[in-house]
Design a protein around this motif. Structure first.
Motif, PDB file in Angstrom:
ATOM      1  N   ARG A 118       0.994  -1.209   0.107  1.00  0.00           N
ATOM      2  CA  ARG A 118       0.141  -0.127   0.011  1.00  0.00           C
ATOM      3  C   ARG A 118       0.892   1.210   0.120  1.00  0.00           C
ATOM      4  O   ARG A 118       0.541   2.313  -0.894  1.00  0.00           O
ATOM      5  CB  ARG A 118      -0.910  -0.113   1.339  1.00  0.00           C
ATOM      6  N   THR A 119       1.800   0.995   0.697  1.00  0.00           N
ATOM      7  CA  THR A 119       2.618   2.431   0.701  1.00  0.00           C
ATOM      8  C   THR A 119       3.607   2.593  -0.461  1.00  0.00           C
ATOM      9  O   THR A 119       3.409   3.758  -0.803  1.00  0.00           O
ATOM     10  CB  THR A 119       3.974   2.259   2.001  1.00  0.00           C
ATOM     11  N   ALA A 120       3.983   1.489  -1.050  1.00  0.00           N
ATOM     12  CA  ALA A 120       4.669   1.761  -2.420  1.00  0.00           C
ATOM     13  C   ALA A 120       3.591   2.186  -3.369  1.00  0.00           C
ATOM     14  O   ALA A 120       3.963   3.030  -4.353  1.00  0.00           O
ATOM     15  CB  ALA A 120       5.116   0.334  -2.836  1.00  0.00           C
ATOM     16  N   LYS A 121       2.261   1.758  -3.485  1.00  0.00           N
ATOM     17  CA  LYS A 121       1.342   2.193  -4.378  1.00  0.00           C
ATOM     18  C   LYS A 121       1.168   3.900  -4.268  1.00  0.00           C
ATOM     19  O   LYS A 121       1.166   4.461  -5.191  1.00  0.00           O
ATOM     20  CB  LYS A 121       0.006   1.514  -4.199  1.00  0.00           C
ATOM     21  N   ARG A 122       1.162   4.105  -3.004  1.00  0.00           N
ATOM     22  CA  ARG A 122       0.937   5.672  -2.817  1.00  0.00           C
ATOM     23  C   ARG A 122       2.049   6.308  -3.307  1.00  0.00           C
ATOM     24  O   ARG A 122       1.803   7.642  -3.815  1.00  0.00           O
ATOM     25  CB  ARG A 122       0.672   5.899  -1.298  1.00  0.00           C
ATOM     26  N   LEU A 123       3.194   5.861  -3.179  1.00  0.00           N
ATOM     27  CA  LEU A 123       4.430   6.487  -3.562  1.00  0.00           C
ATOM     28  C   LEU A 123       4.787   6.451  -4.989  1.00  0.00           C
ATOM     29  O   LEU A 123       5.722   6.931  -5.420  1.00  0.00           O
ATOM     30  CB  LEU A 123       5.843   6.266  -2.627  1.00  0.00           C
ATOM     31  N   GLY A 124       4.140   5.544  -5.569  1.00  0.00           N
ATOM     32  CA  GLY A 124       4.201   5.163  -7.147  1.00  0.00           C
ATOM     33  C   GLY A 124       5.794   4.455  -7.510  1.00  0.00           C
ATOM     34  O   GLY A 124       6.284   4.962  -8.255  1.00  0.00           O
ATOM     35  N   ILE A 125       6.135   3.507  -6.611  1.00  0.00           N
ATOM     36  CA  ILE A 125       7.383   2.919  -6.613  1.00  0.00           C
ATOM     37  C   ILE A 125       7.098   1.580  -6.486  1.00  0.00           C
ATOM     38  O   ILE A 125       5.983   1.239  -5.869  1.00  0.00           O
ATOM     39  CB  ILE A 125       8.287   3.390  -5.576  1.00  0.00           C
ATOM     40  N   PRO A 126       7.846   0.644  -6.806  1.00  0.00           N
ATOM     41  CA  PRO A 126       7.562  -0.907  -6.769  1.00  0.00           C
ATOM     42  C   PRO A 126       7.865  -1.354  -5.251  1.00  0.00           C
ATOM     43  O   PRO A 126       8.623  -0.786  -4.371  1.00  0.00           O
ATOM     44  CB  PRO A 126       8.850  -1.498  -7.743  1.00  0.00           C
ATOM     45  N   CYS A 127       7.283  -2.294  -4.938  1.00  0.00           N
ATOM     46  CA  CYS A 127       7.255  -3.217  -3.848  1.00  0.00           C
ATOM     47  C   CYS A 127       7.955  -4.546  -3.788  1.00  0.00           C
ATOM     48  O   CYS A 127       7.200  -5.221  -4.732  1.00  0.00           O
ATOM     49  CB  CYS A 127       6.167  -3.222  -2.871  1.00  0.00           C
ATOM     50  N   TYR A 128       9.104  -5.095  -3.497  1.00  0.00           N
ATOM     51  CA  TYR A 128       9.571  -6.192  -3.791  1.00  0.00           C
ATOM     52  C   TYR A 128       9.562  -7.123  -2.644  1.00  0.00           C
ATOM     53  O   TYR A 128       9.875  -6.884  -1.592  1.00  0.00           O
ATOM     54  CB  TYR A 128      11.130  -6.087  -4.127  1.00  0.00           C
ATOM     55  N   LEU A 158      -2.450   0.508  15.325  1.00  0.00           N
ATOM     56  CA  LEU A 158      -2.714   1.485  14.324  1.00  0.00           C
ATOM     57  C   LEU A 158      -3.589   1.184  13.188  1.00  0.00           C
ATOM     58  O   LEU A 158      -4.173   1.936  12.754  1.00  0.00           O
ATOM     59  CB  LEU A 158      -1.332   1.881  13.966  1.00  0.00           C
ATOM     60  N   GLY A 159      -3.881  -0.294  12.869  1.00  0.00           N
ATOM     61  CA  GLY A 159      -4.511  -0.330  11.469  1.00  0.00           C
ATOM     62  C   GLY A 159      -3.232  -0.285  10.587  1.00  0.00           C
ATOM     63  O   GLY A 159      -2.573   0.566  10.519  1.00  0.00           O
ATOM     64  N   ILE A 160      -3.832  -1.102   9.384  1.00  0.00           N
ATOM     65  CA  ILE A 160      -2.955  -1.315   8.158  1.00  0.00           C
ATOM     66  C   ILE A 160      -2.839   0.102   7.464  1.00  0.00           C
ATOM     67  O   ILE A 160      -1.870   0.692   7.076  1.00  0.00           O
ATOM     68  CB  ILE A 160      -3.572  -2.243   7.166  1.00  0.00           C
ATOM     69  N   GLU A 161      -4.023   0.858   7.351  1.00  0.00           N
ATOM     70  CA  GLU A 161      -3.956   2.020   6.746  1.00  0.00           C
ATOM     71  C   GLU A 161      -3.145   3.324   7.396  1.00  0.00           C
ATOM     72  O   GLU A 161      -2.352   4.067   6.678  1.00  0.00           O
ATOM     73  CB  GLU A 161      -5.418   2.643   6.417  1.00  0.00           C
ATOM     74  N   ARG A 162      -3.041   3.229   8.597  1.00  0.00           N
ATOM     75  CA  ARG A 162      -2.560   4.290   9.475  1.00  0.00           C
ATOM     76  C   ARG A 162      -1.022   4.039   9.432  1.00  0.00           C
ATOM     77  O   ARG A 162      -0.100   4.971   9.196  1.00  0.00           O
ATOM     78  CB  ARG A 162      -2.868   4.097  10.718  1.00  0.00           C
ATOM     79  N   CYS A 163      -0.559   2.789   9.293  1.00  0.00           N
ATOM     80  CA  CYS A 163       0.777   2.333   9.179  1.00  0.00           C
ATOM     81  C   CYS A 163       1.288   3.007   7.948  1.00  0.00           C
ATOM     82  O   CYS A 163       2.378   3.212   7.795  1.00  0.00           O
ATOM     83  CB  CYS A 163       1.084   0.828   9.198  1.00  0.00           C
ATOM     84  N   ALA A 164       0.266   2.537   6.741  1.00  0.00           N
ATOM     85  CA  ALA A 164       0.807   3.185   5.608  1.00  0.00           C
ATOM     86  C   ALA A 164       1.100   4.656   5.401  1.00  0.00           C
ATOM     87  O   ALA A 164       1.939   5.335   5.052  1.00  0.00           O
ATOM     88  CB  ALA A 164       0.094   2.506   4.449  1.00  0.00           C
ATOM     89  N   ASP A 165       0.073   5.322   6.231  1.00  0.00           N
ATOM     90  CA  ASP A 165       0.388   6.586   6.288  1.00  0.00           C
ATOM     91  C   ASP A 165       1.541   7.209   6.723  1.00  0.00           C
ATOM     92  O   ASP A 165       2.044   8.157   6.267  1.00  0.00           O
ATOM     93  CB  ASP A 165      -0.826   7.169   7.279  1.00  0.00           C
ATOM     94  N   ILE A 166       1.866   6.553   7.935  1.00  0.00           N
ATOM     95  CA  ILE A 166       3.102   6.886   8.571  1.00  0.00           C
ATOM     96  C   ILE A 166       4.379   6.800   7.608  1.00  0.00           C
ATOM     97  O   ILE A 166       5.106   7.608   7.772  1.00  0.00           O
ATOM     98  CB  ILE A 166       3.011   6.070   9.894  1.00  0.00           C
ATOM     99  N   LEU A 167       4.418   5.610   6.996  1.00  0.00           N
ATOM    100  CA  LEU A 167       5.547   5.345   6.311  1.00  0.00           C
ATOM    101  C   LEU A 167       5.469   6.344   4.987  1.00  0.00           C
ATOM    102  O   LEU A 167       6.665   6.861   4.647  1.00  0.00           O
ATOM    103  CB  LEU A 167       5.506   4.182   5.606  1.00  0.00           C
ATOM    104  N   GLU A 168       4.329   6.516   4.736  1.00  0.00           N
ATOM    105  CA  GLU A 168       4.373   7.778   3.515  1.00  0.00           C
ATOM    106  C   GLU A 168       4.932   8.872   3.686  1.00  0.00           C
ATOM    107  O   GLU A 168       5.423   9.708   3.132  1.00  0.00           O
ATOM    108  CB  GLU A 168       2.727   7.610   2.895  1.00  0.00           C
TER     109      GLU A 168
END
Length: 203
Positions: free
Chosen positions: A22-32, A188-198
């Motif tokens: 989810r974080t990679a999709k938001r940032l427009g970068i690949p996730c491996y 935190l929840g999955i979305e909130r974790c992605a928010d923090i990393l983004e």
């Protein structure tokens, strides 16, 4: 510091892979993640399903692995090195692949990625965990683990990941000092974790 790479270690069924994606999709970068295993299998000439079982197996060859890692690119051939166990060759091959893939911004999940990139300062090191109730539910709902076997599945997977990490880095997998950020995905929840990393990458 501007971070370009996110390296995620995670407890089993803590949603670390999903958070990374989810974080990679938001940032427009690949996730491996598993893609690295597929690339390593091709390079080593081994079936992917066979290497999958070795991937998180403790090699017990940390010192020798570090010696070989220091000499990568100096004529050593990992895929042909008869003096290394297949487990060690797998780790070193994946490390080499990670170094190539992260020449541009990316998220990497598992596989001791932060250690493979330890000489770089633009790597955000992340550990994701959650309580047993959250992880058991995900193990059953997401991975199809029978409810009565969920507790043992968590223990077994975490034990293997911890052993693999220690064998190949010499460090304690859950030691918070190894990471910049430790996130409780159950709280935190999955979305909130992605928010923090983004936010960490964009700020």
């Amino acid at each position: 510091m501007k971070y370009h790479i996110i390296a995620i270690e995670r407890e089993y069924a803590s949603a670390g892979q999903e958070i990374g994606q989810r974080t990679a999709k938001r940032l427009g970068i690949p996730c491996y993640g598993r893609e690295i295993l597929a690339m390593a299998a091709k390079e080593l000439g081994q079936p992917e399903h066979y290497l999958e079982d070795l991937e998180e197996k403790s090699t017990g060859s940390f010192m020798y692995s570090m010696y070989v890692m220091a000499n990568l690119g100096k004529g050593d051939s990992i895929s042909q090195g008869s003096s290394l166990s297949l487990e060690s060759r797998l780790f070193l091959t994946e490390s080499k692949i990670i170094q190539k893939l992260t020449q541009t911004p990316a998220v990497v999940v598992g596989r001791c990625a932060a250690h493979s990139l330890r000489e770089r300062e633009d790597v955000l090191r992340v550990f994701i965990h959650a309580d047993d109730a959250f992880r058991k539910k995900r193990a059953v709902d997401t991975y199809g683990i029978p409810a009565q076997k969920a507790s043992e599945a968590l223990k077994r997977a975490d034990r293997r990941r911890s052993g693999y990490y220690r064998a190949n880095t010499g460090k304690d997998w859950k030691n918070s000092q190894n990471y910049h950020i430790v996130l409780d995905s159950g709280l935190l929840g999955i979305e909130r974790c992605a928010d923090i990393l983004e936010t960490c990458i964009k700020s």
